[in-house]
Write an enzyme that holds these catalytic residues in place. Structure first.
Site, PDB file in Angstrom:
ATOM      1  N   THR A 198      74.746  66.434  52.926  1.00  0.00           N
ATOM      2  CA  THR A 198      75.297  67.738  52.885  1.00  0.00           C
ATOM      3  C   THR A 198      76.696  67.758  53.353  1.00  0.00           C
ATOM      4  O   THR A 198      77.180  66.499  53.645  1.00  0.00           O
ATOM      5  CB  THR A 198      74.361  68.389  54.040  1.00  0.00           C
ATOM      6  OG1 THR A 198      74.241  67.593  55.149  1.00  0.00           O
ATOM      7  CG2 THR A 198      73.193  68.808  53.415  1.00  0.00           C
ATOM      8  N   ASP A 201      63.428  67.510  47.710  1.00  0.00           N
ATOM      9  CA  ASP A 201      63.039  67.769  48.828  1.00  0.00           C
ATOM     10  C   ASP A 201      61.534  68.453  49.015  1.00  0.00           C
ATOM     11  O   ASP A 201      61.028  68.636  50.338  1.00  0.00           O
ATOM     12  CB  ASP A 201      63.947  68.947  49.650  1.00  0.00           C
ATOM     13  CG  ASP A 201      65.392  68.237  50.210  1.00  0.00           C
ATOM     14  OD1 ASP A 201      65.279  67.025  50.597  1.00  0.00           O
ATOM     15  OD2 ASP A 201      65.984  68.926  50.665  1.00  0.00           O
TER      16      ASP A 201
END
Length: 622
Positions: free
Chosen positions: A432, A479
């Site tokens: 991220t 995810d």
């Protein structure tokens, strides 16, 4: 405008930290390659992005407004918007557009994110998380024999691409909180994309390892030097001026037409074609999926901590705030430590690290059991706050002893919860970027944004322009739990379902003083599943241990994922600490923990900023 560079390191703790940072940076030691691990250990030890060095940073001070971002060019763009009269929302959009250009390994148009916004009256939680296509199902990551794919099979190609959400979310935030015209916010990124920017060491190092990008013809042609057929592609060198005309054209269209230019028309058609026509691993996104995507404005989760602070974060599908505040709450339920959490060397001490690891096991057990997209997964006992109830944490804290628990520990039973779901098996979570902003009017942003793995799926989309460059597509669907049920047939809360948002670890955080309601802190981190630990470390460092943002970011990283091994950042802890933890029954793995922390903290006369020394971020402001 230039910042005042303050001596932010305190003599007792920070001076030792600064000398350590300087010695590490000076050594220029090669980045160690992690050894192969047994399957039972692999998941928590896979770092989202490789380590590329450790550079001491000074900390920054600005009296009025500040922008902390993972690349100086992006921070410059945000500060430019603030100087032109823009809000924190305006600055965040400009920062994200530049990050997608200069830091494509971490975020961009092809990904998603979560954003907290403080407008002086309330905290809003904006969910721009990617969604599974309508044609996705629970067997998305199962092979014909019923076995789960591994990450190397699932990530490259189109299968793992979720419907991107970040742009439509930012457009919604701008409608409510923007001051500058939408088109103005794209100008810094367009200018850089057209003129080019010099490649920095971090993306070059990560491109050298980005196997999925090397396999994509478009990404290989754009990010790598020409070479003989069959040779391993070599990225353009540090300092190479990289122009991205395709992204410049896409951004011009979005600036003029709004997010519709991305979610419909040629750009959308190009995305769908690349995903669905991948020769070995096609995905299921359609143009209807893109056109239908909508962000969600959720009620922020705010938790009182230590009688003084009110800590606000985003609710599920992010697990970040709940897991982080469970850890901190469990620690507070334990008897006080006999000594300080930080030693004379400025480093976390064994007694604290043992307690933190044990609290983490319990929090991550609940995370695996209960958390998922609230449109599909009911909160235990009727509300997510049940997992943070003082009585529940007090009960769970009784499980923490002087010896390490045998992992995995079981999830708890908050309230009258009866546990209809199976716990999700461990699997890697990836990277991220984080942005923290405060404007001159006191509005604030904490925004974590992602394309998941380093360079996502490796697919580079040019938006149908036919020009070199473009943007990276996410692999966010990894995810989800690859396995939809356990051996008893119980469903996993975070399994793949059509239209569902995968569980996340992103933890954008705003902290307020409960006594007067004033904003005190904007922080968050990059780093996959370890984001929870990185952000918890920042709260402990600044609010419990009286460190400033840079000192807290400099602290070594640590954590546990309800796995056999407790992780310590390689090369940052003395052997005596490792030995003391081993004596408590902890199995220690020392690994590179490449956090990407950005933080802004209120001081009486302005804002102190810190940026992670493990990445290339800086703070800009006025």
């Amino acid at each position: 405008m230039s910042a005042s560079r303050l001596p932010l390191f305190k003599p007792s703790v920070g001076g030792l930290l600064l000398s350590l940072l300087a010695s590490v940076a000076a050594a220029k030691a090669p980045v160690p390659v992690l050894p192969a691990l047994a399957a039972s250990e692999a998941a928590p030890l896979v770092m989202p992005e490789a380590a590329t060095g450790f550079t001491a940073k000074p900390g920054w001070y600005y009296p009025h407004a500040a922008v902390a971002a993972a690349n100086p060019l992006a921070a410059d763009a945000g500060a430019r918007m603030l100087r032109e009269g823009g809000s924190a929302a305006d600055a965040a959009i400009a920062v994200q557009m530049v990050l997608g250009l200069v830091e494509p390994q971490s975020s961009g148009l092809g990904g998603g994110g979560f954003l907290l916004y403080w407008d002086g009256k309330q905290v809003q939680a904006w969910d721009g998380r990617e969604t599974a296509p309508a044609a996705a199902d629970e067997k998305l990551f199962l092979k014909p024999d019923g076995q789960s794919m591994n990450m190397g099979e699932a990530v490259p190609g189109g299968r793992a691409v979720g419907v991107p959400g970040v742009l439509r979310m930012l457009e919604a935030v701008h409608r409510e909180h923007g001051k500058l015209p939408w088109a103005r916010l794209f100008q810094p990124a367009i200018e850089l994309a057209e003129a080019g920017f010099e490649l920095t060491p971090r993306p070059v190092a990560l491109l050298a390892e980005a196997e999925a990008a090397k396999r994509d013809p478009a990404a290989r042609a754009f990010y790598y030097q020409p070479g003989p057929p069959g040779a391993d592609p070599q990225p353009w060198p540090v300092g190479h001026r990289l122009r991205n005309p395709a992204l410049a054209e896409i951004l011009r269209r979005i600036a003029k037409e709004g997010s519709a230019a991305f979610y419909q028309g040629p750009v959308a058609a190009d995305l769908v074609r690349r995903v669905r026509s991948h020769p070995s691993n096609p995905g299921r996104i359609t143009e209807a999926d893109l056109a239908a995507y909508q962000p969600v404005k959720r009620e922020a989760l705010c938790t009182d901590w230590r009688a003084v602070w009110r800590v606000c974060g985003v609710p599920p599908p992010s697990s970040g705030h709940i897991a982080m505040m469970q850890i901190l709450g469990l620690l507070d339920e334990l008897p006080p430590l006999t000594g300080s959490a930080l030693g004379a060397d400025g480093l976390p001490q064994p007694a604290f690290l043992h307690r933190y690891a044990e609290a983490s096991r319990l929090a991550f057990a609940d995370r695996a059991q209960f958390l998922g997209d609230p449109a599909f997964v009911a909160a235990p006992s009727g509300g997510w706050q049940s997992l943070l109830a003082p009585a529940y944490l007090r009960q769970r804290a009784l499980l923490i002893g002087e010896r390490a628990a045998t992992s995995p520990v079981a999830a708890g039973r908050p309230g009258d919860e009866r546990g209809a779901y199976a716990p999700q098996p461990e699997q890697p979570e990836y990277g991220t970027s984080h942005i923290s902003i405060v404007d001159a009017q006191g509005n604030a942003v904490s925004f974590t944004t992602t394309v998941e793995a380093s360079f996502g799926t490796g697919l580079l989309a040019d938006g149908g322009t036919g020009l070199p460059g473009g943007y990276i597509l996410n692999n966010q669907l990894t995810d989800f739990s690859f396995r939809p049920t356990d051996a008893q047939g119980r469903p996993v809360a975070n399994r793949v379902q059509p239209g569902k948002r995968p569980r996340s670890s992103m933890s954008p955080t705003l902290v307020f003083d409960r006594r007067d309601g004033r904003l005190q802190l904007s922080t968050g981190a990059a780093g996959g599943g370890v984001i929870i630990h990185y952000t918890a470390k920042m709260l402990l460092g600044m609010l419990a241990w009286d460190l400033d943002p840079q000192q807290a970011a400099n602290l070594p990283n640590f954590g546990n994922f309800n796995s056999a091994s407790t992780l310590l950042e390689a090369g940052r802890f003395p052997s005596a600490t490792v030995q003391a933890l081993t004596q408590r029954g902890q199995q220690i793995q020392q690994v590179e923990l490449t956090s990407g922390i950005q933080a802004l903290q209120r001081r009486k006369d302005g804002w102190l900023g810190g940026a992670d020394p493990r990445r290339e971020g800086e703070v800009r402001g006025d």
